[in-house]
Enzyme design. Sequence first.
Site, PDB file in Angstrom:
ATOM      1  N   GLY A 265       0.825  -1.207   0.000  1.00 13.03           N
ATOM      2  CA  GLY A 265       0.000   0.000   0.000  1.00 13.03           C
ATOM      3  C   GLY A 265       0.859   1.257   0.000  1.00 13.03           C
ATOM      4  O   GLY A 265       0.784   2.066  -0.905  1.00 13.03           O
ATOM      5  N   PHE A 266       1.679   1.410   1.034  1.00 12.06           N
ATOM      6  CA  PHE A 266       2.645   2.510   1.139  1.00 12.06           C
ATOM      7  C   PHE A 266       1.985   3.881   1.120  1.00 12.06           C
ATOM      8  O   PHE A 266       2.616   4.876   0.795  1.00 12.06           O
ATOM      9  CB  PHE A 266       3.708   2.395   0.035  1.00 12.06           C
ATOM     10  CG  PHE A 266       4.209   0.995  -0.164  1.00 12.06           C
ATOM     11  CD1 PHE A 266       4.928   0.367   0.845  1.00 12.06           C
ATOM     12  CD2 PHE A 266       3.922   0.275  -1.320  1.00 12.06           C
ATOM     13  CE1 PHE A 266       5.359  -0.946   0.698  1.00 12.06           C
ATOM     14  CE2 PHE A 266       4.342  -1.042  -1.466  1.00 12.06           C
ATOM     15  CZ  PHE A 266       5.070  -1.643  -0.462  1.00 12.06           C
ATOM     16  N   GLY A 493       1.155  -6.865   3.967  1.00 10.67           N
ATOM     17  CA  GLY A 493       2.414  -7.577   3.778  1.00 10.67           C
ATOM     18  C   GLY A 493       3.451  -7.237   4.815  1.00 10.67           C
ATOM     19  O   GLY A 493       4.571  -7.754   4.799  1.00 10.67           O
ATOM     20  N   ILE A 655      10.922  -3.960  19.986  1.00 11.66           N
ATOM     21  CA  ILE A 655      10.738  -4.668  18.715  1.00 11.66           C
ATOM     22  C   ILE A 655       9.904  -5.927  18.974  1.00 11.66           C
ATOM     23  O   ILE A 655      10.284  -6.778  19.779  1.00 11.66           O
ATOM     24  CB  ILE A 655      12.099  -5.017  18.089  1.00 11.66           C
ATOM     25  CG1 ILE A 655      12.852  -3.734  17.693  1.00 11.66           C
ATOM     26  CG2 ILE A 655      11.923  -5.920  16.869  1.00 11.66           C
ATOM     27  CD1 ILE A 655      12.191  -2.890  16.631  1.00 11.66           C
ATOM     28  N   LYS A 659      12.222 -10.346  12.962  1.00  9.54           N
ATOM     29  CA  LYS A 659      12.259 -10.763  11.569  1.00  9.54           C
ATOM     30  C   LYS A 659      11.393  -9.847  10.695  1.00  9.54           C
ATOM     31  O   LYS A 659      11.860  -9.319   9.676  1.00  9.54           O
ATOM     32  CB  LYS A 659      11.764 -12.198  11.468  1.00  9.54           C
ATOM     33  CG  LYS A 659      12.066 -12.831  10.161  1.00  9.54           C
ATOM     34  CD  LYS A 659      11.878 -14.327  10.213  1.00  9.54           C
ATOM     35  CE  LYS A 659      12.281 -14.916   8.874  1.00  9.54           C
ATOM     36  NZ  LYS A 659      12.133 -16.360   8.851  1.00  9.54           N
ATOM     37  N   GLN A 664      10.764  -4.672   7.398  1.00 11.54           N
ATOM     38  CA  GLN A 664      10.200  -3.330   7.257  1.00 11.54           C
ATOM     39  C   GLN A 664      11.301  -2.291   7.062  1.00 11.54           C
ATOM     40  O   GLN A 664      11.214  -1.438   6.189  1.00 11.54           O
ATOM     41  CB  GLN A 664       9.373  -2.964   8.498  1.00 11.54           C
ATOM     42  CG  GLN A 664       8.072  -3.729   8.607  1.00 11.54           C
ATOM     43  CD  GLN A 664       7.060  -3.255   7.575  1.00 11.54           C
ATOM     44  OE1 GLN A 664       6.526  -2.171   7.646  1.00 11.54           O
ATOM     45  NE2 GLN A 664       6.819  -4.080   6.586  1.00 11.54           N
ATOM     46  N   GLY A 727       5.339   2.085  15.945  1.00  9.05           N
ATOM     47  CA  GLY A 727       5.200   1.605  14.576  1.00  9.05           C
ATOM     48  C   GLY A 727       6.527   1.774  13.850  1.00  9.05           C
ATOM     49  O   GLY A 727       7.286   2.692  14.153  1.00  9.05           O
ATOM     50  N   GLU A 730       7.347   3.316   8.413  1.00 11.71           N
ATOM     51  CA  GLU A 730       7.827   4.396   7.553  1.00 11.71           C
ATOM     52  C   GLU A 730       9.227   4.903   7.864  1.00 11.71           C
ATOM     53  O   GLU A 730       9.889   5.472   7.005  1.00 11.71           O
ATOM     54  CB  GLU A 730       6.828   5.551   7.594  1.00 11.71           C
ATOM     55  CG  GLU A 730       5.642   5.256   6.703  1.00 11.71           C
ATOM     56  CD  GLU A 730       4.391   6.023   7.091  1.00 11.71           C
ATOM     57  OE1 GLU A 730       4.038   6.944   6.374  1.00 11.71           O
ATOM     58  OE2 GLU A 730       3.772   5.688   8.116  1.00 11.71           O
TER      59      GLU A 730
END
Lengths: 763, 331
Positions: A265-266, A493, A655, A659, A664, A727, A730
Amino acid sequence: MSIFSKVTQAVVQFVPDRDRDQLSEEHRIVGKPIDRLDGPQKVTGAASFTADFPLEALVYASLAFSTVAKGKIRKIDASEAEKSSGVLSVITHKNAPKMKDPPLFSPSSGTDAAASTANVVNTDEIYWNGQAIAVVIADTLDGAEHAASLIKIEYDEEPAALSFEAAKSQAETPKNIMGEDTEVERGDTEKVLAQAKYKVDHVYSTPRFNHNAIELHATTAAWNGDQLTVYDTSQFVRGVADSLAKMFSLKKENVRVLAPFVGGGFGGKGSMWGHVQLCVLAAKVVGKPVKLVLTREGVFRTVGGRTPSEQRVALAADETGKLTALIHTGTTASSFANDFAEQFSFPARHLYATESLYLTQKLVRLNTTPNTFMRAPGESIGTFALESAMDELAYELGIDPVELRLRNDPDQDPAKHTEFSSRHFKEAYRLGAEKFGWQNRPAQPRSMRDGKWLVGQGVGTAFYPAYRFPAAARVRLNADGTAVIQSSAQEMGMGTATVQTQHAAERLGLPLEKIRFEYGDTNLPQAPVAGGSNQTVSIALAVQQACEKLHRELLKSAKQDQNSPLSGSHFDEVRACDGGLFRRDKPETGETYVEILSRLKQDFVEAESETGPPLETMKYSMGSYGAQFCEIRVNEQTGETRVSRWVGSFDTGRILNPKTAVSQFRGGIIMGIGMALTEETFFDERTGRIVNPSLAEYHLPVNADIPKIEAYFLDIPDPHTPLGAHGIGEIGITGCAAAVANAIYHATGKRIRELPITLDKLL
Amino acid sequence: MNNFVYIRAENSQRALNALWETNNAKFLGGGTNLVDLMRERIEQPDAVIDITRLPMNQITELPDGGLRVGALVRNSHLAAHPLIRDRYRVLSQAILMGASAQLRNMATTGGNLMQRTRCYYFYDSAARCNKRTPGSGCDAIDGFNRIHAILGASSQCVATHPSDMCVAMAALDAVVRVTGKNGERSIPITEFHRLPSDTPSQDTNLNPDELITAVDLPNFPDARKSLYRKVRDRASYAFALVSVAAVLDVKGGRIQNARLALGGVAHRPWRATAAEQFLLHRPAEEKTFREAAELELQAAKPLAHNGFKVELAKRTIVDVLMELAGKAEVQ
Ligand SMILES: Cc1cc2nc3c(=O)[nH]c(=O)nc-3n(C[C@H](O)[C@H](O)[C@H](O)COP(=O)(O)OP(=O)(O)OC[C@H]3O[C@@H](n4cnc5c(N)ncnc54)[C@H](O)[C@@H]3O)c2cc1C
């Protein structure tokens, strides 16, 4: 800032913090490098994406696009298209049933999700070159595509605003940027700058970029009376459902949107683009389920990308390298059918201590596809400018670029003056520098070489805010000891399903195999848009609260039952482990869920929770930080640049799964390399047309462009977030382009302030 | 895509008959270019003649020591063939730097010769393009022309030929064998592709009634000392901004033989004959190479965005020749 937000901001300072999440330190399942649970389904092809759902009597839609940038449709002749074989209908503004106006995406509204206000196919108005102006529905895809090519259109063209350069003089200052004040001012920066001995003051520019997720945007819509079911490639199923309900005047509960898997998506699928409502409209017109998959060109024409930007960064420092002035201003573009000033000035609000600060942004409007969120909107282009300037200042001062950043690590948020919830910026830099071997780097440009290749090493700061949005989740414990977690969240994903399953397993004290996470369906409790890297934390808090509610209810029931070993135990005295609830002081005393449910004679028990607004992000400055180190080679003869090594080091809270986390970070860094070196949308200012709308000519980096990427993280929990997590979607792209540009300077002595850094700029 | 008739030909004569009897027919090789263009509605054939079953997929040795490459030999097969790798290194290298492994597995020798330009405006039916629609104008001349021609362009068209394979073949003096209504004929590769002049819609000198059957590579021992260099915007899977195919024979420090062809700079693979003549018998050193490159690019006429190609072409020529000369010294 509005009075209201000022008051809230002030009040929030007195709101007590949420208790620190006890699972922040737990290492049973959370924190383990678990394989992606949906991996086998994806590699065997068993996972069904939007375009894969075989509905009965499905027919196909194809779009025709405008070839002018502004004006009105004078004449549209669809007669040949209508006669073409297999065509069921051609919808144009002449015959289209009326839809309500698309409700423009706005975070404050909750679920308004339209990417643009253009009510395409309900209007003869053209806002950009490539706008959808007709829908053809046929019994085959080829039939629909062919017929779409037969539509003849005449326009009354009007002069369009197409040149960013020309529009700049009419740029306006938006009222706010993503709800924050556009302007931040402290001290007289220009005066400080004018008097400073050490300073840099330059303009940096970034081009347009387009989204190119592997999975093309697609929608399948089926009506059943006034019930609407839609499969959509969406990062925001709830938003799509509610926006469609508004446009088609339906009750919210009559619209169901599903997105079980999304192929990337991004940000490009974060709002509802015109083809979604057109597919729904088409299904209504032909009375059959309709599938509409945009072509790659269709994605370029109708789905927006990143705005071009021109940014000024001026920095002044004393001889020790302490910043005395920081100015970051500039202009981005939006369209005439949306309103989005990409927040390039955000990183400078949080990164560096400075005596004086001035930040502001301007916006121009052009006849282009509405711009949209793309791969860390704002922070990726903002860090390119800011972090290039920091490098320039380091050379001006003769201070090592890493050292310069360390010397300007602030004690409190430089713009908001709030405390940091968790900031380990220096540690991230030190870890990265050590892994990269930065101490061996000679400072002097052009001091390393490998045959014909000039070698350079560069660094840039990564930054992304830690957002959390309100979200809901339901937890259900079954009598057989399994559990189901539900939230309308989306899996594009990145590993959402895996990480949330890990979380629920830890929270409930169950093994992974006993948990099923259900998502991607608006019939489930409402999740926010999967954007701004918020989803993991937003859902985690809802799940945490739902689990707590459930545990409290189970304890209440145990209290009333003398046979229960938990009878009389308080919530704080028990913990979830070994498939049930057990006393903390006497770990052998307790009951499994199976025992509890059998005692209660219930098939299942469940609890739902909805989280409130993120007061913590108003009280604290919450962000993630990192340092991007890279080594590049520039061919001295041809200017070709190849990245030969990459080390990213991140401070992104706890974290949850190393993995999926590393994937990401790597993905973000790869996008950053593309942004630095290869990607650019060519927008022809004579016509407003994108001239490279294909993967052959829009250059994403390919495997051969990507070196080994090492990603490290500090793994230090944030005391103010569920699981201590942030998160991490990004942050990976931020700082990359500057790191590359800085490395190129180190290799060649040439400072390139304009992306992408193609070889012609280095000849 | 428009509707079209699909014809599968079992031998050359049937393929030709189908071509002659059908209006507006096209041969289908690997389809990697034709099908794309049909989907973009740039090519709109009424019939597609599948020639992939034709017995022209062999590489055979010719009596004079050359090689005959059948028109249906796939690009990956050609690049990997031991005789090609041994005798015509530059050709193998050029092919392997083109497209992607998947595309090369499909692409045929004939199709590669006939592939069309990647000019953005040629691909966009909303733009003006004299190649696509003769007489409509050229949007590239004043548009995005970073990838366009610096040599041999016309006021009608500034497109480039995108092939890597053909650049190497140009340096090797390959010969294209074709057959048509008037029987067989041979066309030297350097005369196969055209400059745009005022008929840019015609890419090649192949007649509409002809089929390419093979490409002959002449016996050319010096071609063992050859090199292909491709400069592009990413490390793989991008067309050449500039490419250089070179053969260089040096004895006693002097150039005995030089062949030089450029890609990405013109409407056809650009055989650098002026540079070649200059190089002959001169000392194999950087100064000579630079002078030869300057001479060849004297005629360059850059557009607004592709001026960098002039210097890039010169530097790449020098670089490639230096590398070849260095190797020659060692030998
Ligand atoms: C994304 C992408 C990237 C690419 N990158 C590169 C690159 O970097 N370098 C490069 O060199 N190429 C590149 N290519 C182009 C590729 O090499 C060509 O598409 C391929 O060589 C065409 O061969 P084909 O057999 O598939 O031709 P087809 O598509 O089958 O045919 C092409 C044309 O040739 C005609 N034709 C085919 N065979 C014959 C024959 N025997 N006689 C007469 N006419 C014939 C057809 O009628 C058609 O007009 C790229 C292609 C794509 C799609």
